[in-house]
Write a protein that holds these residues in place. Structure first.
Motif, short mmCIF file in Angstrom:
data_model
loop_
_atom_site.label_atom_id
_atom_site.label_comp_id
_atom_site.label_asym_id
_atom_site.label_seq_id
_atom_site.Cartn_x
_atom_site.Cartn_y
_atom_site.Cartn_z
N SER A 16 0.83 -1.21 0.00
CA SER A 16 0.00 0.00 0.00
C SER A 16 0.86 1.26 0.00
O SER A 16 0.59 2.22 -0.73
N LEU A 17 1.93 1.23 0.79
CA LEU A 17 2.83 2.38 0.87
C LEU A 17 3.51 2.63 -0.47
O LEU A 17 3.56 3.78 -0.95
N VAL A 18 4.03 1.57 -1.10
CA VAL A 18 4.72 1.73 -2.38
C VAL A 18 3.74 2.10 -3.48
O VAL A 18 4.03 2.93 -4.34
N TRP A 19 2.56 1.51 -3.46
CA TRP A 19 1.53 1.82 -4.46
C TRP A 19 1.17 3.30 -4.42
O TRP A 19 1.00 3.95 -5.46
N ASN A 20 1.05 3.84 -3.22
CA ASN A 20 0.71 5.25 -3.08
C ASN A 20 1.89 6.16 -3.40
O ASN A 20 1.70 7.36 -3.62
N SER A 98 16.24 1.94 -7.79
CA SER A 98 16.94 3.16 -7.39
C SER A 98 15.99 4.35 -7.37
O SER A 98 16.02 5.17 -6.44
N LEU A 99 15.15 4.45 -8.40
CA LEU A 99 14.19 5.57 -8.45
C LEU A 99 13.17 5.47 -7.33
O LEU A 99 12.82 6.48 -6.69
N LEU A 100 12.71 4.25 -7.08
CA LEU A 100 11.70 4.07 -6.04
C LEU A 100 12.29 4.31 -4.65
O LEU A 100 11.59 4.80 -3.76
N ARG A 101 13.57 3.97 -4.47
CA ARG A 101 14.20 4.18 -3.17
C ARG A 101 14.15 5.67 -2.79
O ARG A 101 13.84 6.03 -1.66
N VAL A 102 14.47 6.53 -3.76
CA VAL A 102 14.45 7.97 -3.50
C VAL A 102 13.04 8.45 -3.18
O VAL A 102 12.81 9.16 -2.19
N GLN A 103 12.08 8.04 -4.02
CA GLN A 103 10.70 8.49 -3.80
C GLN A 103 10.12 7.95 -2.50
O GLN A 103 9.43 8.67 -1.77
N GLY A 105 11.80 6.89 0.18
CA GLY A 105 12.45 7.52 1.33
C GLY A 105 11.83 8.87 1.63
O GLY A 105 11.58 9.22 2.79
N GLN A 106 11.58 9.67 0.56
CA GLN A 106 10.94 10.97 0.75
C GLN A 106 9.52 10.83 1.29
O GLN A 106 9.11 11.56 2.18
N LYS A 107 8.79 9.84 0.76
CA LYS A 107 7.41 9.63 1.19
C LYS A 107 7.35 9.28 2.67
O LYS A 107 6.56 9.85 3.44
N VAL A 108 8.20 8.33 3.09
CA VAL A 108 8.18 7.89 4.49
C VAL A 108 8.64 9.01 5.41
O VAL A 108 8.04 9.25 6.47
N ASN A 109 9.68 9.74 5.01
CA ASN A 109 10.14 10.86 5.83
C ASN A 109 9.06 11.93 5.97
O ASN A 109 8.89 12.51 7.04
N MET A 110 8.33 12.18 4.89
CA MET A 110 7.25 13.16 4.97
C MET A 110 6.15 12.67 5.90
O MET A 110 5.60 13.46 6.70
N LEU A 111 5.82 11.38 5.85
CA LEU A 111 4.81 10.84 6.76
C LEU A 111 5.26 11.00 8.21
O LEU A 111 4.47 11.37 9.08
N ILE A 112 6.54 10.71 8.46
CA ILE A 112 7.07 10.81 9.82
C ILE A 112 7.03 12.26 10.30
O ILE A 112 6.59 12.55 11.43
N LEU A 113 7.47 13.19 9.45
CA LEU A 113 7.54 14.60 9.85
C LEU A 113 6.14 15.20 9.98
O LEU A 113 5.89 16.02 10.88
N GLU A 114 5.23 14.82 9.08
CA GLU A 114 3.86 15.33 9.20
C GLU A 114 3.21 14.83 10.48
O GLU A 114 2.48 15.58 11.14
N LYS A 115 3.46 13.56 10.83
CA LYS A 115 2.93 13.03 12.07
C LYS A 115 3.53 13.77 13.26
O LYS A 115 2.82 14.05 14.25
N ALA A 116 4.81 14.09 13.18
CA ALA A 116 5.48 14.78 14.28
C ALA A 116 4.80 16.11 14.59
O ALA A 116 4.75 16.54 15.75
N GLN A 117 4.25 16.77 13.55
CA GLN A 117 3.59 18.06 13.78
C GLN A 117 2.26 17.91 14.50
O GLN A 117 1.71 18.89 15.01
N GLN A 118 1.73 16.69 14.53
CA GLN A 118 0.45 16.45 15.22
C GLN A 118 0.65 16.07 16.68
O GLN A 118 -0.32 16.02 17.43
#
Length: 600
Positions: A16-20, A98-103, A105-118
């Motif tokens: 689900s995470l990779v699909w999104n 390689s392309l998916l690793r970058v995307q 990593g950014q996706k998961v980091n954004m989820l983590i940081l967005e959650k941190a703001q809550q």
């Protein structure tokens, strides 16, 4: 069964995470994986026909004197095409990975940081929760993709084995069971030690964080001057070495056990392979298989054993990656206080700020930081908080700005509980400077602009705020003015003095020109007497008609407040204006006299 259910749950979450993240890359990986799994069996089949065609050509030459070459060449060309296609699929896997690793990593980091703001400030101050956040962020760019790639690798290995089985079944179905049985011991070992490794890394997250902290003390310019002056570096380095030695000993012990058992149990797989090898060799000698078939079977045995070992190792790795993903999803699902407030105006506009029997206790503490606090700050009035360190002053500010929620009582703004206010509307009414304000490694203007992100790039607002915060004069003397990069982290940066930084932070609070609540926590601690007088002159002009709350250890700063609260161990010990408290002759008068003696 529990582990199977665990794998299934984590695999679904990872998919689900990779699909999104990228549907195109995910579908491309699936196609390349299927092709890469099926092509090796085809290549082995073609290889068998090459050998048999060569043997047939040799026999024909011995009998007729000429050998037909096209039957050999066509299979050689076919194998070349199959192997070229296999190489293309492997390259496609590598590129898309390689392309998916970058995307990802950014996706998961954004989820983590967005959650941190809550999350609440109290949760960030919980060391156990913070350790979990550090662990999750450390592996955010690798673990989710690792789980997906191992899952796809497992699928690829299963496709390979299925295609190999179609060819091997003509020799003997028992060969497959022999190869699987030989690989199982290594799988059991890897699964066991993968769980141990994850638990080890999770348990020692506090020590890893301590190492990171020591690194910052020894390498960041804000810390290094004090470390050098105090001669603290050798002690820090020794602690760093001791921690490393202890962690390395744990790693070494785990690695030796893991690889030692892996080698011993891997001998079963080696024995199974050579047992199958001997079997097919004997059958070939007996004439039960052709030389080409023997070549194909040996290739299938070797690749099949490798596919089984890789698949079983991937399963054990999936368990370790799944444990990480379970932590990630637990973090993302961590409950947060619901934003129930929707009001943008109080029930009694103009009533000001009130505390009614407010109390607060930090999580894990048995002693309240504040208790039974009652106060009223009306528009246009000023309130000062004084008291010894640890008396609850800064905690009080964090409650009034809704960074903390009170355990008892309530805080009202314009007659409405702070919890009922829309958070953004509430924060827009507050201008604040904390004692431990951030020194942003940004240009001067952006350092001011963060005070009101709606006017982040408004140079006119920068200049007005800098003038009110007594910072305009030194900013305009800088080489690039408001475009000057501050701090030493980036090229061309310029460092400021402590007093200049404090004026920047004060100006930042003035960016909120619509704020009617000004909260200043030690706003002049780094300023000299002349600068302090200038700052408070600007402050009195800017604060007219507003509610102002001031914390300061300098009694010259608080004596002009309309009301002064003296806090002691979280309680209001005394209250009144300066003259009333001096006439009372209590704690305030004592502290004032102690400070005044230094100027006599």
């Amino acid at each position: 069964m529990k582990r199977i259910a665990f794998f299934y749950t984590q695999a679904l979450q990872a998919v689900s995470l990779v699909w999104n993240t990228s549907r195109g890359l995910f579908l491309g990986l699936i196609v390349a994986t299927i092709a890469a799994g099926a092509l090796p069996a085809w290549a082995a089949w073609v290889g068998q026909h090459i050998v048999d065609a060569v043997v047939a050509a040799i026999q024909a030459r011995s009998q007729t004197g000429s050998a037909p070459l096209w039957p050999v060449l066509r299979y050689v060309l076919l194998e070349a095409g199959v192997l070229t296609l296999l190489a293309a699929m492997q390259r496609a896997l590598s590129v898309q990975q390689s392309l998916l690793r970058v995307q990802l990593g950014q996706k998961v980091n954004m989820l983590i940081l967005e959650k941190a703001q809550q999350l609440s400030l109290v949760q960030f101050e919980d060391s156990e929760f913070y350790d979990r956040l550090v662990r999750i962020r450390r592996d955010a760019s690798t673990r989710p993709l690792s789980l997906i790639m191992k899952s796809l690798g497992l699928v690829q290995n299963l496709i390979q084995l299925a295609s190999f089985a179609v060819l091997l079944v003509h020799f003997s179905p028992w060969v497959l069971l022999l190869l699987v049985a030989g690989a199982l011991p290594v799988f059991v070992s890897e699964a066991h030690f993968s769980g141990n490794a994850f638990r080890l890394f999770s348990r020692r997250a506090p020590e890893s964080r301590q190492q990171n902290y020591i690194e910052s003390l020894l390498s960041q310019e804000g810390n290094i001057k004090e470390v050098k002056i105090f001669g603290f570096a050798p002690l820090l380095l020794q602690r760093y070495r001791d921690t490393y030695t202890r962690l390395y000993a744990e790693d070494r012990r785990l690695t030796l056990r893991r690889d030692g058992w892996g080698f011993v149990l891997g001998l079963f797989g080696t024995a199974a392979f050579y047992g199958a090898y001997a079997w097919v060799a004997i059958d070939t000698v007996r004439g039960l298989a052709s030389l080409g078939q023997m070549t194909m079977y040996l290739a299938l045995f070797r690749q099949g054993q490798s596919a089984i070992s890789s698949g079983l190792t991937a399963i054990s790795g999936l368990y370790e990656d799944g444990l990480y993903l379970s932590n990630l999803h637990d973090y993302l699902a961590h409950p947060v206080a619901p934003r129930t407030g929707t009001l943008t105006q109080g029930a009694r506009p103009g009533d000001g700020l009130r505390c009614e029997n407010v109390g607060f206790t930090y999580p894990g503490s048995t002693e309240p930081a504040l208790r039974n606090i009652d106060l009223h700050l009306a528009p246009g009035a000023s309130l000062a908080l004084v008291g010894e360190n640890g008396s609850g002053k800064t905690t009080m500010i964090k409650l009034l700005t809704r960074l903390y929620l009170p355990d008892q009582g309530r805080i009202l703004l314009d007659g409405t509980d702070l919890n009922d206010w829309d958070e953004d509307a509430l924060r827009r009414r507050i201008g604040v400077i904390f004692q431990d304000f951030i020194r942003y490694q940004l240009p001067v203007g952006e350092n001011l602009g963060v005070g009101d992100v709606q006017a982040f790039n408004d140079e006119t607002r920068w200049r007005a705020a800098a003038s009110q915060g007594a910072a305009a004069e030194f900013i305009e003397r800088l080489e690039h003015g408001y475009a000057t990069q501050l701090g030493r982290w980036f090229a061309g940066g310029q460092e400021l003095s402590g007093g200049q930084w404090q004026k920047i932070a004060l100006s930042r609070a003035y960016m909120r020109r619509d704020a009617d609540i000004l909260v200043l926590d030690e706003p002049t601690a780094a300023l000299d007497a002349a600068a302090e007088a200038e700052v408070f002159e600007h402050f009195r002009k800017h604060a007219r008609g507003r509610m102002t709350l001031l914390i300061s250890h300098r009694f010259s700063s608080v004596r002009n407040a309309d009301e002064i609260l003296v806090l002691d161990h979280g309680r209001i010990l005394e209250r009144g204006n300066h003259q009333a408290l001096m006439d009372l002759g209590g704690r305030y008068a004592h502290l004032f006299d102690l400070q005044a003696r230094g100027y006599r």
